[in-house]
Write a protein that holds these residues in place. Structure first.
Motif, PDB file in Angstrom:
ATOM      1  N   ALA A  44     -13.556   4.230   2.125  1.00  0.00           N
ATOM      2  CA  ALA A  44     -13.426   2.882   2.670  1.00  0.00           C
ATOM      3  C   ALA A  44     -12.106   2.802   3.428  1.00  0.00           C
ATOM      4  CB  ALA A  44     -13.450   1.847   1.556  1.00  0.00           C
ATOM      5  N   LYS A  45     -12.157   2.297   4.654  1.00  0.00           N
ATOM      6  CA  LYS A  45     -10.917   2.087   5.413  1.00  0.00           C
ATOM      7  C   LYS A  45     -10.495   0.639   5.203  1.00  0.00           C
ATOM      8  CE  LYS A  45      -9.835   4.179   9.298  1.00  0.00           C
ATOM      9  NZ  LYS A  45      -9.818   4.560  10.729  1.00  0.00           N
ATOM     10  N   LEU A  46      -9.198   0.459   4.896  1.00  0.00           N
ATOM     11  CA  LEU A  46      -8.636  -0.856   4.602  1.00  0.00           C
ATOM     12  C   LEU A  46      -7.444  -1.118   5.519  1.00  0.00           C
ATOM     13  CD1 LEU A  46      -8.437  -0.455   0.706  1.00  0.00           C
ATOM     14  CD2 LEU A  46     -10.405  -1.195   2.064  1.00  0.00           C
ATOM     15  N   ILE A  47      -7.092  -2.408   5.660  1.00  0.00           N
ATOM     16  CA  ILE A  47      -5.918  -2.801   6.434  1.00  0.00           C
ATOM     17  C   ILE A  47      -4.802  -3.145   5.454  1.00  0.00           C
ATOM     18  CG2 ILE A  47      -4.960  -4.382   8.140  1.00  0.00           C
ATOM     19  CD1 ILE A  47      -7.878  -4.992   8.991  1.00  0.00           C
ATOM     20  N   PHE A  48      -3.743  -2.344   5.471  1.00  0.00           N
ATOM     21  CA  PHE A  48      -2.595  -2.542   4.595  1.00  0.00           C
ATOM     22  C   PHE A  48      -1.488  -3.265   5.353  1.00  0.00           C
ATOM     23  CE2 PHE A  48      -4.894   0.884   2.740  1.00  0.00           C
ATOM     24  CZ  PHE A  48      -4.620   0.858   1.386  1.00  0.00           C
ATOM     25  N   VAL A  49      -0.875  -4.239   4.704  1.00  0.00           N
ATOM     26  CA  VAL A  49       0.310  -4.917   5.215  1.00  0.00           C
ATOM     27  C   VAL A  49       1.432  -4.521   4.263  1.00  0.00           C
ATOM     28  CG1 VAL A  49       1.372  -7.126   5.768  1.00  0.00           C
ATOM     29  CG2 VAL A  49      -1.100  -6.808   6.104  1.00  0.00           C
ATOM     30  N   ILE A  50       2.469  -3.840   4.797  1.00  0.00           N
ATOM     31  CA  ILE A  50       3.493  -3.227   3.956  1.00  0.00           C
ATOM     32  C   ILE A  50       4.870  -3.730   4.360  1.00  0.00           C
ATOM     33  CG2 ILE A  50       4.467  -1.039   3.156  1.00  0.00           C
ATOM     34  CD1 ILE A  50       1.805   0.289   4.166  1.00  0.00           C
ATOM     35  N   ALA A  51       5.593  -4.284   3.381  1.00  0.00           N
ATOM     36  CA  ALA A  51       6.970  -4.706   3.634  1.00  0.00           C
ATOM     37  C   ALA A  51       7.841  -3.470   3.800  1.00  0.00           C
ATOM     38  CB  ALA A  51       7.470  -5.555   2.467  1.00  0.00           C
ATOM     39  N   VAL A  52       8.729  -3.525   4.779  1.00  0.00           N
ATOM     40  CA  VAL A  52       9.642  -2.419   5.043  1.00  0.00           C
ATOM     41  C   VAL A  52      11.056  -3.003   5.061  1.00  0.00           C
ATOM     42  CG1 VAL A  52      10.226  -0.563   6.651  1.00  0.00           C
ATOM     43  CG2 VAL A  52       7.862  -1.313   6.427  1.00  0.00           C
ATOM     44  N   GLU A  53      11.956  -2.409   4.282  1.00  0.00           N
ATOM     45  CA  GLU A  53      13.303  -2.963   4.114  1.00  0.00           C
ATOM     46  C   GLU A  53      14.044  -3.195   5.417  1.00  0.00           C
ATOM     47  OE1 GLU A  53      15.874  -1.194   1.246  1.00  0.00           O
ATOM     48  OE2 GLU A  53      14.237  -0.945  -0.188  1.00  0.00           O
ATOM     49  N   GLU A  54      13.990  -2.257   6.326  1.00  0.00           N
ATOM     50  CA  GLU A  54      14.785  -2.373   7.542  1.00  0.00           C
ATOM     51  C   GLU A  54      14.189  -3.325   8.577  1.00  0.00           C
ATOM     52  OE1 GLU A  54      12.126   1.223   7.904  1.00  0.00           O
ATOM     53  OE2 GLU A  54      13.606   0.642   6.438  1.00  0.00           O
ATOM     54  N   ASP A  55      12.980  -3.829   8.365  1.00  0.00           N
ATOM     55  CA  ASP A  55      12.322  -4.728   9.311  1.00  0.00           C
ATOM     56  C   ASP A  55      12.069  -6.089   8.668  1.00  0.00           C
ATOM     57  OD1 ASP A  55      12.170  -2.773  11.301  1.00  0.00           O
ATOM     58  OD2 ASP A  55      10.234  -2.054  10.578  1.00  0.00           O
ATOM     59  N   PRO A  83       0.982   6.572   4.486  1.00  0.00           N
ATOM     60  CA  PRO A  83       1.295   5.473   5.405  1.00  0.00           C
ATOM     61  C   PRO A  83       2.303   5.899   6.461  1.00  0.00           C
ATOM     62  CG  PRO A  83       2.326   5.119   3.279  1.00  0.00           C
ATOM     63  CD  PRO A  83       1.462   6.347   3.151  1.00  0.00           C
ATOM     64  N   ASP A  84       2.259   5.206   7.570  1.00  0.00           N
ATOM     65  CA  ASP A  84       3.118   5.529   8.707  1.00  0.00           C
ATOM     66  C   ASP A  84       4.425   4.748   8.616  1.00  0.00           C
ATOM     67  OD1 ASP A  84       3.935   6.635  11.087  1.00  0.00           O
ATOM     68  OD2 ASP A  84       2.872   5.165  12.323  1.00  0.00           O
ATOM     69  N   ILE A  85       5.205   5.024   7.546  1.00  0.00           N
ATOM     70  CA  ILE A  85       6.508   4.399   7.364  1.00  0.00           C
ATOM     71  C   ILE A  85       7.509   5.468   6.934  1.00  0.00           C
ATOM     72  CG2 ILE A  85       5.692   2.072   6.856  1.00  0.00           C
ATOM     73  CD1 ILE A  85       5.888   2.647   3.913  1.00  0.00           C
ATOM     74  N   ASP A  86       8.782   5.245   7.292  1.00  0.00           N
ATOM     75  CA  ASP A  86       9.812   6.240   6.991  1.00  0.00           C
ATOM     76  C   ASP A  86      10.123   6.327   5.504  1.00  0.00           C
ATOM     77  OD1 ASP A  86      10.063   6.970   9.642  1.00  0.00           O
ATOM     78  OD2 ASP A  86      11.616   5.471  10.032  1.00  0.00           O
ATOM     79  N   GLU A  87      10.421   5.202   4.885  1.00  0.00           N
ATOM     80  CA  GLU A  87      10.731   5.188   3.463  1.00  0.00           C
ATOM     81  C   GLU A  87       9.529   4.661   2.711  1.00  0.00           C
ATOM     82  OE1 GLU A  87      14.405   3.401   2.382  1.00  0.00           O
ATOM     83  OE2 GLU A  87      15.407   4.169   4.159  1.00  0.00           O
TER      84      GLU A  87
END
Length: 129
Positions: A44-55, A83-87
């Protein structure tokens, strides 16, 4: 089944149904029966909303999950993408997470390999209860 909350968990899931209703021509999703009839090992493909500290704004990422089990009108699955995030201290391959049929934006039938993956012990389990 508690669904993730952006403030509490640092991430949440966007409703694919709501996005489809806003943009039916440009954002197709599987029909309700297909989204509600997933079996262990299905993707299943889902849409994730992810908090990122620097943004100030969270990032949005579409990622695949392998269904582990059906539960309380939804599912538990194992993340099958990075996920496509640095940290990243929340998500990695094999993290267990809950989701509902309303979150599913794409499906693929499972196979023997994905069913084996779904049966393994999660690297990080979602709290039950």
């Amino acid at each position: 089944m508690r669904i993730p909350d952006l403030d509490e968990d640092g991430w949440c899931l966007e409703s694919g149904v709501e996005r489809h209703e806003l943009h039916p021509e440009s954002f197709p999703i599987p029909d309700e029966a297909e989204r509600a009839g997933l079996a262990p090992g299905d993707f299943a493909k889902l849409i994730f909303v992810i908090a990122v500290e620097e943004d100030d704004e969270p990032i949005v990422d579409h990622m695949w999950v392998v269904v582990r089990e059906a539960a309380d009108g939804g599912y538990f699955g194992l993340l099958d993408n990075e996920p496509d995030i640095d940290e990243n201290d929340e998500f990695w391959l094999g993290t267990e997470l809950p989701f509902g049929p309303e979150h599913v934006i794409e499906v693929q039938a499972g196979n023997a390999e994905s069913r084996d993956y779904a049966a393994r012990t999660p690297l990080r389990s979602w709290p039950r209860g």
